[in-house]
Design an enzyme around this catalytic site. Structure first.
Site: not given
Ligand SMILES: *Cc1c(COP(=O)(O)O)cnc(C)c1O
Length: 424
Positions: A144, A239, A267
């Site tokens: 994601y 990511d 995060k």
């Molecule tokens: C949470 C997450 C996102 C998206 O971040 P948001 O702050 O919710 O937009 C993107 N990549 C990874 C791996 C994530 O865990």
């Protein structure tokens, strides 16, 4: 009734907010039942609106790595608030946090702050496309990268195909530029490069996946992606929205010893405030506006309150000797105690873990990709979730999510967790 007020609030919320929540996973659709409305949090614990307390294993999906409402962060944010929340001008604070991060993480010279992980990943692929002059990207099933159009793509039929929109509102035109591959499957990557020679701008990957449950890269998968990207003039995007400042200060890059070309954060970097970021070496970041032509902007990007919370959190991590060593050791203990308790009950499971990220999958021997994550017994996970919830332990409300451990999880919390599992 244990969740009386939560139930009432959820009823009310559904009248005014779609599905009653501002982010879908919170609605408990996967595990069923009524989502618990939280009132406050401190250290390792959440307290809900009915007065129930929980040991927290989500930690706001990662940000609360030093526990909730750390006194020093609270103080720093209060002090900042008194000087104003947001100016829409540059501030010294932004340079301070950028310097702190880029000086400590190899291979990134510059960093751009945004307000979410979604924005960070969306901007990272725009930058990769601008830099390479190519359109296509590869992403992995089960990873994601936020909710921007290019990532809401699912595999079509057949082993190697173009993606299909995974949500109404994503156009076929967008989908055709996102190629899908199976996590840990190098052959699929090789085939995609053969069929799209000279067209692939970037591979984007969660270097340790957390969004299909915790899934680790196997057999030097990341090293091999690095090699293929180098051979093809393709950028490798890690990511690290989950893994950044969690697996190590330098995230998966540092922990696993593989360098990406562009890295995205989120995060932990905001310490609980809405922050994301993307970073790369200067040669790539030079393409970004206002210096370069790739446009990207944000009214509240680098917002002082958010920067203050992030900066203070990162400083606390850096100030604690062996922060990651002890966090990882404590998570290892949790994982092995959970495994032991499940084994004693004869419950077939496997646990994937790296550092302070872990997931428990039921009725499977291993999980190395999304298909295998789907093969796990999610009905059993849902029962497990509700049993623990009723015993004051808050897990992520889906078998496709990762547990995020905070430095406040001590032996007493682990013991209480194991005790709850014994009565499952
Ligand atoms: C949470 C997450 C996102 C998206 O971040 P948001 O702050 O919710 O937009 C993107 N990549 C990874 C791996 C994530 O865990």
């Amino acid at each position: 009734m244990r969740y009386q007020r939560s139930s009432a609030l959820f009823q009310e919320a559904q009248k005014y907010i779609p599905g009653g929540v501002n982010s879908p996973v919170r609605a408990f659709k996967s595990v069923g039942g009524v989502p618990v409305f939280m009132q406050s949090a401190k250290g390792a614990y959440l307290t809900d609106v009915d007065g129930n307390q929980y040991i927290d294993y989500i930690n706001s999906w990662g940000p609360a790595i030093i526990g909730h409402a750390h006194e020093m962060v609270v103080e720093a944010v209060k002090k900042q608030a008194e000087s104003g929340f947001s100016f829409g001008t540059p501030t010294e604070l932004e340079t301070e946090i950028a310097k702190l991060i880029t000086e400590r993480i190899n291979g990134i010279d510059q960093i751009r702050m945004v307000s979410s992980g979604t924005e960070a990943c969306m901007s990272a692929i725009r930058l990769a496309r601008g830099f390479t002059g190519r359109d296509k990207i590869i992403k992995f099933e089960g990873c994601y990268h936020g909710h921007s159009d290019a990532f809401l793509i699912k595999a079509g039929s057949g082993a190697i195909t173009f993606g299909n929109p995974n949500s109404p509102g994503v156009t076929q035109g967008t989908a055709k530029d996102t190629l899908l591959a199976r996590y840990n499957d190098l052959e699929q990557i090789e085939a995609l490069f053969q069929n799209n020679e000279g067209e692939i701008a970037a591979i984007i990957i969660e270097p340790v996946a957390g969004n299909m449950g915790c899934v680790l890269p196997e057999n030097n998968f990341l090293q091999n992606l690095r090699k293929i990207c180098d051979e093809n003039g393709t950028l490798l995007i890690f990511d690290e929205v989950m893994t950044g400042f969690r697996l190590a200060f330098g995230g998966a890059q540092e922990r696993l010893g593989v360098k990406a070309d562009i890295v995205t954060y989120g995060k932990v970097i905001g310490g609980g405030m809405p922050v994301g970021a993307f970073a790369a070496r200067e040669e790539i970041m030079d393409y970004l506006a206002p210096k370069g032509a790739v446009y990207q902007a944000g009214t509240l990007s680098g917002n002082p309150l958010a920067m203050r919370a992030g900066l203070e959190t990162l400083k606390i991590i850096l100030s604690e000797k062996d922060f990651y060593l002890s966090l990882n050791a404590q998570t290892e203990k949790l994982a092995s105690e959970v495994a032991k308790a499940l084994d004693e009950k004869g419950i077939h499971h496997c646990i994937n873990r790296l550092g302070s990220m872990m997931s428990v999958f039921f009725d499977v021997d291993k999980v190395q990709n999304f298909d295998e994550a789907q093969n796990a017994n999610h009905q059993k996970f849902n029962q497990f979730f509700h049993h623990l919830l009723n015993n004051g332990i808050y897990l992520p409300p889906s078998g496709y999510e990762t547990w995020f451990i905070s430095s406040h999880i001590q032996d007493a919390e682990i013991e209480k967790t194991v005790e709850a599992i014994r009565s499952f």
